[in-house]
Design an enzyme around this catalytic site. Structure first.
Site, PDB file in Angstrom:
ATOM      1  N   SER A   1      31.387  46.067  46.337  1.00 31.74           N
ATOM      2  CA  SER A   1      31.922  44.786  45.873  1.00 31.74           C
ATOM      3  C   SER A   1      31.713  43.728  46.933  1.00 31.74           C
ATOM      4  O   SER A   1      31.870  43.988  48.129  1.00 31.74           O
ATOM      5  CB  SER A   1      33.421  44.922  45.591  1.00 31.74           C
ATOM      6  OG  SER A   1      34.010  43.632  45.510  1.00 31.74           O
TER       7      SER A   1
ATOM      8  N   LEU B   1      34.141  47.429  40.873  1.00 29.06           N
ATOM      9  CA  LEU B   1      33.038  48.127  41.530  1.00 29.06           C
ATOM     10  C   LEU B   1      33.605  49.153  42.499  1.00 29.06           C
ATOM     11  O   LEU B   1      34.687  48.966  43.041  1.00 29.06           O
ATOM     12  CB  LEU B   1      32.166  47.121  42.273  1.00 29.06           C
ATOM     13  CG  LEU B   1      31.299  46.229  41.376  1.00 29.06           C
ATOM     14  CD1 LEU B   1      30.877  44.973  42.116  1.00 29.06           C
ATOM     15  CD2 LEU B   1      30.078  47.001  40.887  1.00 29.06           C
TER      16      LEU B   1
ATOM     17  N   GLU C   1      32.217  35.808  35.326  1.00 26.90           N
ATOM     18  CA  GLU C   1      33.476  35.693  36.069  1.00 26.90           C
ATOM     19  C   GLU C   1      33.629  34.255  36.548  1.00 26.90           C
ATOM     20  O   GLU C   1      33.143  33.905  37.626  1.00 26.90           O
ATOM     21  CB  GLU C   1      33.494  36.657  37.266  1.00 26.90           C
ATOM     22  CG  GLU C   1      33.546  38.118  36.867  1.00 26.90           C
ATOM     23  CD  GLU C   1      33.923  39.044  38.022  1.00 26.90           C
ATOM     24  OE1 GLU C   1      34.040  38.576  39.170  1.00 26.90           O
ATOM     25  OE2 GLU C   1      34.122  40.246  37.744  1.00 26.90           O
TER      26      GLU C   1
HETATM   27 ZN   LIG Z   1      35.868  38.565  42.547  1.00 27.73          ZN
END
Ligand SMILES: [Zn+2]
Length: 300
Positions: free
Chosen positions: A163, A158, A215
């Site tokens: 982020s 990002l 993730e």
């Molecule tokens: Zn991360």
């Protein structure tokens, strides 16, 4: 039922894995039961409302929208500008904070308070025989985020300021024995992190909402009881904040403790009523209001 079967399969897999790894004791503990109530008619002290019994009125400033553990940071909502003073420490220079886990490299920075919460969580994992954790990324300043963005490109990173790593409440956690998706460390966290105030921020089935691919390593601190409610309702942070905004007030009972959670929009002259005993926390949502979490007296 499906969940139960899945849990059973995971346990079997872990037992199989454990047998191959000098038989560590790998246990998937049950999460505490969360009872959530969404009262249709609630004592929701609105702006200018009458203070509740044992309560007092405080002013909430717009600045509070941008502080706290529940801030939403994503592609649409950057980290607040001129935010809080950063208290992140370089972990390689604070060996006393690095207990029971390893660091990928010497550049990892995190706030000591967050590291302590992480250490408590993985201490519990160690009791279950899961103990090969590595922190691979923590707080990133905007410069570091920009470097990563230039290297990885928009599909994998990002831009600076967008982020969660720039917020200081997220960390990437790895395992020294396998990829997180397969490692006991990843499985343990996926099942248990919720009990310690952490959430799996980008689950595989929520990519359309988060805008981020799965993730299994990225965990975010939001605090209790929010993490457990999000797990119980299968919500990511985007959904949870929308839900609180819509409901305005919910209660959640965990381990015989009842929490009241209120959402308040914040404008220039917002006042809210909080309990006299001071057992409450306020966090902004980084968009338009604050969430007040009140620990209710047990005998009330
Ligand atoms: Zn991360």
């Amino acid at each position: 039922m499906k969940k139960w079967v899945f849990g059973f399969v995971v346990v079997l897999l872990l037992i199989g894995y454990g047998a191959a790894q000098h038989k560590p004791k790998v246990v998937i503990a049950e999460l505490p039961k969360v009872v959530i109530e969404e009262p249709s008619k609630v004592n929701h002290p609105v702006q200018g409302g009458t203070p509740q019994k044992n309560g007092h009125t405080i002013a909430v400033t717009k600045a509070q929208i941008y502080k706290g553990d529940l801030l939403l940071v994503n592609k649409e909502h950057p980290i607040p500008s001129g935010g809080e003073e950063s208290e992140e420490a370089s972990l390689s220079r604070h060996g006393e904070l690095v207990q029971g886990f390893a660091l990928l490299d010497n550049s990892i920075r995190l706030s000591p308070s967050l590291v302590k919460k992480f250490a408590t969580m993985i201490g519990a994992a160690a009791n279950d025989g899961v103990n090969h954790f590595i922190i691979s990324s923590g707080y990133r300043d905007e410069e570091k985020q920009d470097e990563l963005y230039q290297q990885m490109g928009p599909d994998y990173a990002l831009p600076a300021g967008y982020s969660e790593h720039n917020l200081g409440l997220s960390l990437d956690i790895g395992s020294s024995i396998a990829e997180m998706n397969r490692a006991p460390e990843g499985k343990w966290l996926k099942n248990n992190a919720w009990s310690y105030g952490f959430i799996l921020r980008y689950p595989v089935d929520k990519t359309a909402i988060t805008g981020i691919q799965f993730e299994p390593w990225h965990f975010r601190y939001v605090g209790l009881p929010h993490s457990l409610i999000m797990q119980a309702k299968n919500m990511v942070l985007e959904e949870y904040l929308d839900y609180l905004k819509k409901k305005k007030t919910i209660t959640a009972t965990v381990n015989h403790q009842t929490y009241e959670i209120h959402y308040y929009p914040v404008s220039n002259n917002t006042t809210i009523t909080v309990p006299e005993n001071g057992r409450y926390e306020i966090s902004g949502n980084n968009t338009d209001g604050v969430i007040v979490t009140v620990l209710r007296d047990q005998d009330a």
